[in-house]
Design a protein around this motif. Structure first.
Motif, PDB file in Angstrom:
ATOM      1  N   UNK A 141     -29.272  -4.319 -29.364  1.00  0.00           N
ATOM      2  CA  UNK A 141     -27.997  -4.307 -28.639  1.00  0.00           C
ATOM      3  C   UNK A 141     -27.680  -2.900 -28.142  1.00  0.00           C
ATOM      4  N   UNK A 142     -27.878  -1.904 -29.009  1.00  0.00           N
ATOM      5  CA  UNK A 142     -27.639  -0.508 -28.606  1.00  0.00           C
ATOM      6  C   UNK A 142     -28.527  -0.122 -27.432  1.00  0.00           C
ATOM      7  N   UNK A 143     -29.772  -0.567 -27.442  1.00  0.00           N
ATOM      8  CA  UNK A 143     -30.700  -0.232 -26.349  1.00  0.00           C
ATOM      9  C   UNK A 143     -30.234  -0.839 -25.037  1.00  0.00           C
ATOM     10  N   UNK A 144     -29.757  -2.079 -25.054  1.00  0.00           N
ATOM     11  CA  UNK A 144     -29.283  -2.726 -23.828  1.00  0.00           C
ATOM     12  C   UNK A 144     -28.021  -2.030 -23.296  1.00  0.00           C
ATOM     13  N   UNK A 145     -27.123  -1.653 -24.206  1.00  0.00           N
ATOM     14  CA  UNK A 145     -25.860  -1.025 -23.793  1.00  0.00           C
ATOM     15  C   UNK A 145     -26.055   0.400 -23.306  1.00  0.00           C
ATOM     16  N   UNK A 146     -27.036   1.104 -23.892  1.00  0.00           N
ATOM     17  CA  UNK A 146     -27.251   2.525 -23.578  1.00  0.00           C
ATOM     18  C   UNK A 146     -28.745   2.763 -23.344  1.00  0.00           C
ATOM     19  N   UNK A 147     -29.251   2.346 -22.175  1.00  0.00           N
ATOM     20  CA  UNK A 147     -30.701   2.319 -21.950  1.00  0.00           C
ATOM     21  C   UNK A 147     -31.420   3.661 -22.097  1.00  0.00           C
ATOM     22  N   UNK A 148     -30.747   4.762 -21.774  1.00  0.00           N
ATOM     23  CA  UNK A 148     -31.422   6.071 -21.798  1.00  0.00           C
ATOM     24  C   UNK A 148     -31.264   6.816 -23.128  1.00  0.00           C
ATOM     25  N   UNK A 149     -30.413   6.319 -23.980  1.00  0.00           N
ATOM     26  CA  UNK A 149     -30.107   6.999 -25.246  1.00  0.00           C
ATOM     27  C   UNK A 149     -31.282   6.919 -26.213  1.00  0.00           C
TER      28      UNK A 149
END
Length: 333
Positions: free
Chosen positions: A252-260
């Motif tokens: 979920x974190x990856x989808x919300x913040x793709x470059x993080x």
């Protein structure tokens, strides 16, 4: 700006993403991860406790809080030479980011802070990205750290705003956000995530991700920790987090913040290589390496090197984003 990079996520949208069927969620996260990051690279960070125990805060999960009897001995601030020797050992083992943690409620303008600034300069001169987690910071203190060469500052939200008061009463959620603002104003990159397994609901996890994903700038690094329940803390009897919950949070974190950089942090000692591989597939691209995370156990450098070889992963180089920007500037000039 790509439609993938957004700062206006609603809780409802995040709820729908978080609650997708797990394999579909991992697939979508992996697609975005591949689009924005080199999936063969994992940032290797090392975390050292430079001042241990005796903290006045009451964080319910933390063995370093003075009010809990956890067997953690109070230790004074380490000497610079000791810290730099540890940093060199970490660098030799493949770490490119070195984080120094002090069990302080807040930074005070005193001799100890001056010593930390000197440590930051020393680690920076070694060619490593240097990070600190020292508690609350003023804007002026953040600027001093930036001037000393600080690359990143870690200050976790831990959980949702709604659940926060159940875990910590000695400072507020706003205190956390104010410190993050001060870090941003100083031009230092932000490392900010949280812990699952604190007795929170799935709604609380969604709430924490919503706070992170709707910041004016996404944190450059988001650690996702699984609670390591420590005897003597109020959460000592909390049940272990299921690995699927970690995968769901990371995806979920990856989808919300793709470059993080999404960091698979505390709790890795309880995870098999297969478990960790799933987390990498779901979008994790950073780990803490070394025998300890402050005071809790962590896989050794050798164990992680073996895992990297098996999975075909390699450590990300230090200052990669700055190198890319330098090359772009050269082309434009």
């Amino acid at each position: 700006m790509s439609n993938d990079i957004r700062h206006n996520w609603t809780r409802e949208e995040i709820y729908d993403i978080y609650n997708m069927p797990l394999l579909e969620l991992v697939f979508r996260a992996a697609e975005l991860h591949r689009k924005y990051n080199d999936t063969a690279e994992v940032q290797v960070c090392t975390l050292l406790s430079i001042k241990t125990g005796g903290c006045s805060e009451d964080c319910a999960y933390c063995p370093q809080a003075a009010r809990y009897s956890t067997g953690v001995d109070v230790q004074a601030l380490m000497k610079k030479d000791e810290v730099l020797a540890y940093a060199q050992k970490a660098k030799d083992a493949g770490s490119t980011r070195f984080c120094m943690g002090a069990a302080w409620r807040e930074v005070r303008d005193n001799r100890d802070f001056d010593r930390v600034l000197d440590m930051v300069k020393g680690v920076n001169e070694m060619g490593m990205e240097v990070c600190c987690t020292l508690g609350m910071l003023t804007e002026d203190q953040a600027k001093k750290l930036a001037d000393a060469g600080l690359y990143a500052y870690n200050h976790n939200l831990d959980t949702s705003k709604e659940h926060y008061g159940e875990i910590i009463t000695t400072r507020t959620y706003e205190d956390r956000l104010n410190t993050l603002d001060n870090v941003r104003k100083a031009g230092v990159t932000v490392c900010c995530g949280g812990i699952i397994g604190l007795g929170e609901t799935h709604e609380d996890r969604i709430g924490m991700l919503h706070t992170l994903a709707t910041m004016p700038e996404h944190p450059e690094s988001v650690p996702i920790n699984s609670l390591v329940a420590i005897k003597g803390t109020p959460l000592e009897n909390n049940t272990k987090v299921d690995v699927w919950d970690m995968v769901r949070m990371i995806a979920t974190a990856r989808i919300l913040m793709p470059k993080t950089m999404v960091r698979l942090s505390a709790g890795r000692t309880e995870m098999s290589i297969s478990d960790q591989a799933l987390c990498f597939m779901a979008g994790a691209n950073s780990i803490f390496a070394g025998d300890k995370l402050l005071t809790t156990p962590n896989p050794s450098f050798d164990e992680d090197n073996q895992m990297f070889q098996l999975l075909g992963l390699q450590p990300r180089k230090a200052f990669k984003e700055e190198s890319k920007q330098y090359l772009r500037d050269m082309v434009e000039a």
